[in-house]
Motif scaffolding. Structure first.
Motif, mmCIF file in Angstrom:
data_model
loop_
_atom_site.group_PDB
_atom_site.id
_atom_site.type_symbol
_atom_site.label_atom_id
_atom_site.label_comp_id
_atom_site.label_asym_id
_atom_site.label_seq_id
_atom_site.Cartn_x
_atom_site.Cartn_y
_atom_site.Cartn_z
ATOM 1 N N ASN A 1 0.699 -1.243 -0.056
ATOM 2 C CA ASN A 1 -0.003 0.033 -0.014
ATOM 3 C C ASN A 1 0.787 1.171 -0.177
ATOM 4 N N LYS A 2 1.876 1.072 -0.382
ATOM 5 C CA LYS A 2 2.930 2.557 -0.948
ATOM 6 C C LYS A 2 2.368 2.975 -1.848
ATOM 7 N N PRO A 3 2.831 4.209 -1.974
ATOM 8 C CA PRO A 3 2.117 5.046 -3.258
ATOM 9 C C PRO A 3 2.559 4.454 -4.411
ATOM 10 N N VAL A 4 1.545 4.499 -5.559
ATOM 11 C CA VAL A 4 1.776 3.874 -6.838
ATOM 12 C C VAL A 4 2.142 4.820 -7.727
ATOM 13 N N PRO A 5 2.721 4.646 -8.954
ATOM 14 C CA PRO A 5 2.951 5.416 -9.975
ATOM 15 C C PRO A 5 2.077 6.077 -10.543
ATOM 16 N N THR A 6 2.333 7.493 -10.858
ATOM 17 C CA THR A 6 1.290 8.209 -11.394
ATOM 18 C C THR A 6 1.313 8.479 -12.794
ATOM 19 N N TRP A 7 2.525 8.383 -13.617
ATOM 20 C CA TRP A 7 2.664 8.161 -14.873
ATOM 21 C C TRP A 7 2.219 6.905 -15.696
ATOM 22 N N ILE A 8 1.460 6.899 -16.949
ATOM 23 C CA ILE A 8 1.029 5.616 -17.246
ATOM 24 C C ILE A 8 2.270 4.682 -17.554
ATOM 25 N N LYS A 9 3.405 5.253 -18.147
ATOM 26 C CA LYS A 9 4.810 4.744 -18.447
ATOM 27 C C LYS A 9 5.109 3.888 -17.493
ATOM 28 N N GLU A 10 4.986 4.373 -16.385
ATOM 29 C CA GLU A 10 5.508 3.886 -15.049
ATOM 30 C C GLU A 10 4.856 2.634 -14.571
ATOM 31 N N THR A 11 3.220 3.015 -14.673
ATOM 32 C CA THR A 11 2.635 1.874 -14.426
ATOM 33 C C THR A 11 2.747 0.662 -15.118
ATOM 34 N N LEU A 12 3.186 0.777 -16.409
ATOM 35 C CA LEU A 12 3.442 -0.246 -17.407
ATOM 36 C C LEU A 12 4.770 -1.108 -16.794
ATOM 37 N N GLU A 13 5.685 -0.349 -16.487
ATOM 38 C CA GLU A 13 7.012 -0.633 -16.173
ATOM 39 C C GLU A 13 6.371 -1.503 -14.676
ATOM 40 N N LYS A 14 5.988 -1.010 -13.908
ATOM 41 C CA LYS A 14 5.547 -1.844 -12.732
ATOM 42 C C LYS A 14 4.766 -3.115 -13.028
ATOM 43 N N LEU A 15 3.916 -3.181 -14.013
ATOM 44 C CA LEU A 15 3.508 -4.298 -14.186
ATOM 45 C C LEU A 15 4.352 -5.269 -14.942
ATOM 46 N N GLY A 16 5.368 -4.721 -15.682
ATOM 47 C CA GLY A 16 6.250 -5.875 -16.204
ATOM 48 C C GLY A 16 7.162 -6.304 -15.072
ATOM 49 N N MET A 17 7.358 -5.597 -13.884
ATOM 50 C CA MET A 17 8.112 -6.295 -12.900
ATOM 51 C C MET A 17 7.212 -7.261 -12.001
ATOM 52 N N LEU A 18 5.997 -7.193 -12.128
ATOM 53 C CA LEU A 18 4.934 -7.796 -11.042
ATOM 54 C C LEU A 18 5.174 -9.010 -11.057
ATOM 55 N N PRO A 19 5.494 -10.057 -12.106
ATOM 56 C CA PRO A 19 5.762 -11.255 -11.891
ATOM 57 C C PRO A 19 6.863 -11.677 -10.982
ATOM 58 N N ALA A 20 8.009 -10.853 -11.258
ATOM 59 C CA ALA A 20 8.950 -11.153 -10.459
ATOM 60 C C ALA A 20 8.767 -10.844 -8.804
ATOM 61 N N ARG A 21 7.919 -9.604 -8.725
ATOM 62 C CA ARG A 21 7.546 -9.133 -7.690
ATOM 63 C C ARG A 21 6.786 -10.004 -6.637
ATOM 64 N N ILE A 22 5.974 -10.679 -7.281
ATOM 65 C CA ILE A 22 4.985 -11.580 -6.638
ATOM 66 C C ILE A 22 5.809 -12.792 -6.241
ATOM 67 N N ALA A 23 6.852 -13.194 -6.901
ATOM 68 C CA ALA A 23 7.742 -14.537 -6.541
ATOM 69 C C ALA A 23 8.435 -13.993 -5.503
ATOM 70 N N GLU A 24 8.843 -12.771 -5.390
ATOM 71 C CA GLU A 24 9.655 -12.364 -4.186
ATOM 72 C C GLU A 24 8.753 -12.106 -2.960
ATOM 73 N N LEU A 25 7.663 -11.695 -3.009
ATOM 74 C CA LEU A 25 6.635 -11.707 -1.974
ATOM 75 C C LEU A 25 6.184 -12.975 -1.445
ATOM 76 N N LYS A 26 6.409 -13.962 -2.264
ATOM 77 C CA LYS A 26 6.059 -15.435 -2.085
ATOM 78 C C LYS A 26 7.323 -15.954 -0.685
ATOM 79 N N ARG A 27 8.442 -15.724 -1.401
ATOM 80 C CA ARG A 27 9.481 -16.017 -0.669
ATOM 81 C C ARG A 27 9.633 -15.253 0.604
ATOM 82 N N ALA A 28 9.114 -13.754 0.650
ATOM 83 C CA ALA A 28 9.160 -13.153 1.839
ATOM 84 C C ALA A 28 8.209 -13.528 2.909
ATOM 85 N N ALA A 29 6.820 -14.087 2.339
ATOM 86 C CA ALA A 29 6.038 -14.585 3.276
ATOM 87 C C ALA A 29 6.337 -16.063 3.768
#
Length: 272
Positions: free
Chosen positions: A94-122
């Motif tokens: 729940n930290k602040p999300v990107p405002t620019w559309i380009k950055e939102t797309l970049e964050k989405l591109g990172m999301l699969p790796a991010r989810i895998a990292e969150l699984k390891r953190a959990a």
């Protein structure tokens, strides 16, 4: 009589002149409208092609109204963007999300790796809860022994085998479920090495989100990489607190700050 005839002829000449002028103006207006009509017809064809590329044949209920078809495409974009921002916000605790559309797309591109990292953190958080609870009850428990894996022999000197592992797994499932409920997952559990030093979080690469051209790709001759401006924002959806499920509005100051100081996509979130 001659004067009347002459006057009539003069008026007839004037009428013919005015008729010719009006006819020319009508022809000119028709010629001027032709490219506009052609452009509108082309635009209609493009809208039909775009909605067909997105929704296939499931657009008959929209009828021939181009505004309805554009609204259907906009609704899809709006809902995908909203759900993307919610997913990004949740993955970032729940930290602040990107405002620019380009950055939102970049964050989405990172999301699969991010989810895998969150699984390891959990998993780390759950293991930490279990080990702390075990250490509290068994003070002489040595973490070094647990890290090595399962013992070769049991207390009765018999071999520790897969049957023992299955028995323990079945026995520990209820306790594991309870410990999972007790585990605090409200913050990211970082990785620590054997010396107890916290390791920096991994910075993920942006994955390419543009799929290859396929049979029904709309306007395949247009390169999509430069269509979205680096600082473009989804204006209709600005000022929303994406950490809430009911899309509460940000305060005016927070909204202005979000627009003037968007969250950069190449900076990994500070994990707590």
């Amino acid at each position: 009589m001659e004067k009347l005839k002459e006057s009539f002829n003069q008026e007839r000449v004037v009428w013919e002149t005015e008729k010719a002028g009006l006819t020319k103006r009508a022809v000119d207006a028709e010629d001027a409208l032709k490219p506009v009509a052609e452009e509108l017809a082309s635009l209609k064809r493009q809208i039909n092609a775009m909605t067909s590329a997105i929704f296939g044949t499931r657009i008959t209920h929209l009828g021939a109204d181009m505004r309805m078809k554009l609204k259907a495409a906009y609704t899809l974009v709006e809902q995908l963007y909203s759900r993307s921002q919610r997913a990004i916000s949740t993955a970032a605790y729940n930290k602040p999300v990107p405002t620019w559309i380009k950055e939102t797309l970049e964050k989405l591109g990172m999301l699969p790796a991010r989810i895998a990292e969150l699984k390891r953190a959990a998993a780390r958080a759950g293991a930490l809860t279990a080990l702390i609870r075990a250490k509290a009850w068994i003070p002489d428990l040595e973490a070094e022994d647990i890290i090595k894996g399962y013992p070769d022999v049991k207390e009765d000197s018999s071999n520790f085998d897969n049957d023992d592992l299955r028995r323990l797994t079945k026995q520990m499932r209820p306790a594991a479920s309870k410990l999972a409920e007790d585990t605090d997952l409200s913050h990211f559990q970082p990785f620590y090495d054997a010396e107890g030093k916290r390791q920096p979080a991994e910075i993920h690469e942006v994955e390419e989100l543009v799929p290859p051209i396929r049979k029904h790709t709309y306007a395949p001759d247009i390169n999509p990489s430069n269509l979205i401006h680096e600082e473009a924002v989804f204006r209709a959806l600005t000022g929303i607190n994406w950490s809430t499920a009911d899309f509460q509005q940000l305060g005016r100051d927070e909204e202005v700050r979000a627009l003037t100081d968007p969250q950069p996509s190449n900076r990994h979130e500070e994990e707590s």
